[in-house]
Design an enzyme around this catalytic site. Structure first.
Site, mmCIF file in Angstrom:
data_model
loop_
_atom_site.group_PDB
_atom_site.id
_atom_site.type_symbol
_atom_site.label_atom_id
_atom_site.label_comp_id
_atom_site.label_asym_id
_atom_site.label_seq_id
_atom_site.Cartn_x
_atom_site.Cartn_y
_atom_site.Cartn_z
ATOM 1 N N CYS A 115 -0.497 -43.956 -69.029
ATOM 2 C CA CYS A 115 -1.794 -44.326 -68.627
ATOM 3 C C CYS A 115 -2.446 -44.871 -70.206
ATOM 4 O O CYS A 115 -3.569 -45.189 -70.021
ATOM 5 C CB CYS A 115 -2.382 -43.299 -68.201
ATOM 6 N N HIS A 256 -9.811 -44.325 -68.625
ATOM 7 C CA HIS A 256 -8.925 -44.441 -67.665
ATOM 8 C C HIS A 256 -9.107 -43.928 -66.312
ATOM 9 O O HIS A 256 -9.742 -42.705 -66.519
ATOM 10 C CB HIS A 256 -7.434 -43.697 -68.314
ATOM 11 N N ASN A 286 -4.949 -44.724 -59.537
ATOM 12 C CA ASN A 286 -4.498 -44.690 -60.610
ATOM 13 C C ASN A 286 -3.538 -45.870 -61.004
ATOM 14 O O ASN A 286 -2.363 -45.961 -60.266
ATOM 15 C CB ASN A 286 -3.825 -43.399 -61.074
HETATM 16 N N1 ACO Z 1 -3.264 -33.220 -49.995
HETATM 17 C C1 ACO Z 1 -3.727 -31.879 -49.660
HETATM 18 N N2 ACO Z 1 -3.276 -31.035 -50.604
HETATM 19 C C2 ACO Z 1 -2.623 -31.308 -51.691
HETATM 20 C C3 ACO Z 1 -2.219 -32.617 -51.988
HETATM 21 C C4 ACO Z 1 -2.739 -33.592 -51.210
HETATM 22 N N3 ACO Z 1 -2.352 -34.823 -51.453
HETATM 23 N N4 ACO Z 1 -1.703 -32.681 -53.158
HETATM 24 C C5 ACO Z 1 -1.624 -31.391 -53.663
HETATM 25 N N5 ACO Z 1 -2.316 -30.692 -52.797
HETATM 26 C C6 ACO Z 1 -2.414 -28.996 -52.604
HETATM 27 C C7 ACO Z 1 -1.409 -28.359 -53.747
HETATM 28 O O1 ACO Z 1 -0.123 -28.110 -53.000
HETATM 29 C C8 ACO Z 1 -1.953 -26.949 -54.156
HETATM 30 O O2 ACO Z 1 -1.791 -26.425 -52.973
HETATM 31 P P1 ACO Z 1 -1.401 -24.701 -52.975
HETATM 32 O O3 ACO Z 1 -2.484 -23.965 -53.593
HETATM 33 O O4 ACO Z 1 -1.027 -24.318 -51.682
HETATM 34 O O5 ACO Z 1 0.122 -24.817 -54.168
HETATM 35 C C9 ACO Z 1 -3.379 -27.452 -53.765
HETATM 36 O O6 ACO Z 1 -3.458 -28.601 -53.247
HETATM 37 C C10 ACO Z 1 -4.072 -27.393 -55.183
HETATM 38 O O7 ACO Z 1 -3.236 -28.157 -56.093
HETATM 39 P P2 ACO Z 1 -3.360 -28.517 -57.598
HETATM 40 O O8 ACO Z 1 -2.478 -29.038 -58.230
HETATM 41 O O9 ACO Z 1 -4.215 -27.245 -58.264
HETATM 42 O O10 ACO Z 1 -5.026 -29.490 -57.310
HETATM 43 P P3 ACO Z 1 -5.659 -30.061 -58.373
HETATM 44 O O11 ACO Z 1 -7.047 -29.907 -57.856
HETATM 45 O O12 ACO Z 1 -5.242 -29.989 -59.675
HETATM 46 O O13 ACO Z 1 -5.507 -31.725 -58.033
HETATM 47 C C11 ACO Z 1 -4.259 -33.620 -59.068
HETATM 48 C C12 ACO Z 1 -4.419 -32.383 -58.185
HETATM 49 C C13 ACO Z 1 -5.282 -34.553 -58.480
HETATM 50 C C14 ACO Z 1 -2.799 -34.270 -59.230
HETATM 51 C C15 ACO Z 1 -4.915 -33.041 -60.444
HETATM 52 O O14 ACO Z 1 -4.186 -31.886 -61.168
HETATM 53 C C16 ACO Z 1 -4.878 -34.124 -61.468
HETATM 54 O O15 ACO Z 1 -5.612 -35.207 -61.520
HETATM 55 N N6 ACO Z 1 -4.318 -34.078 -62.499
HETATM 56 C C17 ACO Z 1 -4.165 -34.995 -63.638
HETATM 57 C C18 ACO Z 1 -3.645 -36.386 -63.573
HETATM 58 C C19 ACO Z 1 -3.569 -37.060 -64.698
HETATM 59 O O16 ACO Z 1 -4.481 -37.223 -65.528
HETATM 60 N N7 ACO Z 1 -2.446 -37.665 -64.992
HETATM 61 C C20 ACO Z 1 -2.287 -38.378 -66.325
HETATM 62 C C21 ACO Z 1 -2.127 -39.910 -66.196
HETATM 63 S S1 ACO Z 1 -0.951 -40.320 -64.840
HETATM 64 C C22 ACO Z 1 0.436 -41.303 -66.008
HETATM 65 O O17 ACO Z 1 0.244 -41.149 -67.112
HETATM 66 C C23 ACO Z 1 1.585 -41.875 -65.197
#
Ligand code: ACO
Length: 332
Positions: A115, A256, A286
């Site tokens: 990213c 980003h 993304n």
């Molecule tokens: N729908 C419903 N529930 C979901 C989904 C979904 N699509 N995805 C995950 N959940 C659930 C999880 O299973 C979890 O359930 P649990 O509590 O029973 O285990 C719950 O939602 C909370 O999960 P978290 O991972 O804590 O959710 P979070 O609020 O962190 O959001 C996300 C997830 C959006 C992926 C976030 O963590 C994020 O944006 N992370 C950073 C992403 C990033 O910046 N990446 C770098 C760039 S990408 C690259 O370089 C290729």
């Protein structure tokens, strides 16, 4: 470093495929819902390419750039393609783009920084111009994320989309405009939280790697979120301070687009209001290396960026990789 001259963006282009996958579509294929996706990420829909690879996305973005500028493909000196979804390991996607757009006098290469790829490529391209070696460098951010996305994994499949966007770097008319400064970092100890396990020399493709779904994105979202939110906010604040910029001096943060909550935290740390933050995550999700140039292209074409505007570009991604670039916009 002493520069002979500054590099500046003199043309922009973009391509997003026509096929849209909205959040309702994901409700049908995994256990998720529109409300979760919007509140946790800010994404409403994303685009998926059905008729080509990353080089096709990239070539179409370059074609759009040529259609909207006086520059011809044969004038291009170098093509840098930032991508983590190359058509093949080799030849480089830059070679395939060179052929598709008819840039018959160009050399080029791919750059892999997930990213943060566009930022790393922009600085690399700028250095080629600043040194006096080259006058016209195409910097492309292109990713077909659908090719490495597991559409049975709700943790990742809702996040990504396909797109490409390109900018042309040329010498600036003065040292006042163009790419002014950068802060760029990597920390490979972050590799376990975000990666694609197989297909490289560590785990060459086998029936077993396919069965284990190792050719898809793996992300520990929570772990990445924690470091991304701090990394992107800190680096964006630091580059402002390093260059003596107050929040009033910044026309736009160009972040980003991985998660709206990370973007909001970055803007807050910089002390800038939401109307000065470029956003397209709701439309495209993304798109990895493409998010930042897509924002620049759309906001420029909408007449929202003016000559002389101070822009802070910032990103965080797999590696970990992260950074920020300060540029003063020179296109009228
Ligand atoms: N729908 C419903 N529930 C979901 C989904 C979904 N699509 N995805 C995950 N959940 C659930 C999880 O299973 C979890 O359930 P649990 O509590 O029973 O285990 C719950 O939602 C909370 O999960 P978290 O991972 O804590 O959710 P979070 O609020 O962190 O959001 C996300 C997830 C959006 C992926 C976030 O963590 C994020 O944006 N992370 C950073 C992403 C990033 O910046 N990446 C770098 C760039 S990408 C690259 O370089 C290729």
């Amino acid at each position: 470093m002493n520069k002979l001259r500054n590099a500046t963006i003199t043309a922009v282009g973009m391509y997003v495929p026509p096929k849209i996958l909205n959040n309702k579509y994901f409700e049908k294929i995994v256990d998720t819902n529109d409300e979760w996706i919007i509140t946790r990420t800010g994404i409403k829909e994303r685009r998926i390419i059905e008729d080509g690879a990353t080089s096709d996305l990239a070539a179409r973005a370059c074609q759009d750039l040529f259609n909207n500028s006086k520059v011809k493909p044969e004038e291009i000196d170098c093509i840098i393609v930032a991508t983590v979804t190359p058509d093949m390991f080799f030849p480089a996607t830059a070679c395939l783009v060179q052929d598709k757009i008819g840039a018959k006098n160009a050399w080029g290469f791919d750059l892999s920084a997930a990213c943060s790829g566009f930022l790393f490529a922009l600085k690399t391209g700028a250095s080629l111009v600043e040194s006096g070696s080259y006058n016209k460098v195409l910097v492309v951010g292109a990713d077909k994320m659908s090719s490495i996305t597991d559409y049975t994994d709700r943790n990742t499949c809702v996040l990504f989309g396909d797109a490409a966007s390109a900018v042309l770097l040329e010498p600036s008319e003065s040292m006042e405009f163009g790419i002014i400064d950068q802060l760029l970092f990597v920390d490979g100890s972050g590799k376990d939280a975000l990666h694609m396990k197989a297909g490289g020399s560590l785990n060459p493709a086998t029936h077993e790697t396919i069965d284990k779904k190792w050719h898809y994105i793996y992300q520990d979202g929570k772990a990445v979120f924690k470091v991304a939110v701090k990394g992107m906010a800190d680096v964006s604040y630091d580059i402002m301070k390093k260059n003596g910029l107050s929040s009033d001096d910044v026309a736009y943060l160009v972040p980003h687009q991985a998660n709206l909550r990370i973007i909001d935290a970055t803007a807050e740390r910089m002390g800038i209001s939401k109307d000065k933050v470029m956003i397209n995550i709701h439309k495209y999700g993304n798109t990895t290396a493409a998010t930042i140039p897509l924002c620049l292209t759309e906001y420029y074409r909408d007449g929202k960026i003016k000559k002389g505007d101070n822009l802070i570009l910032s990103a965080f991604g797999a590696g970990y990789t992260w950074g920020a670039i300060y540029l003063k916009w020179s296109l009228a």
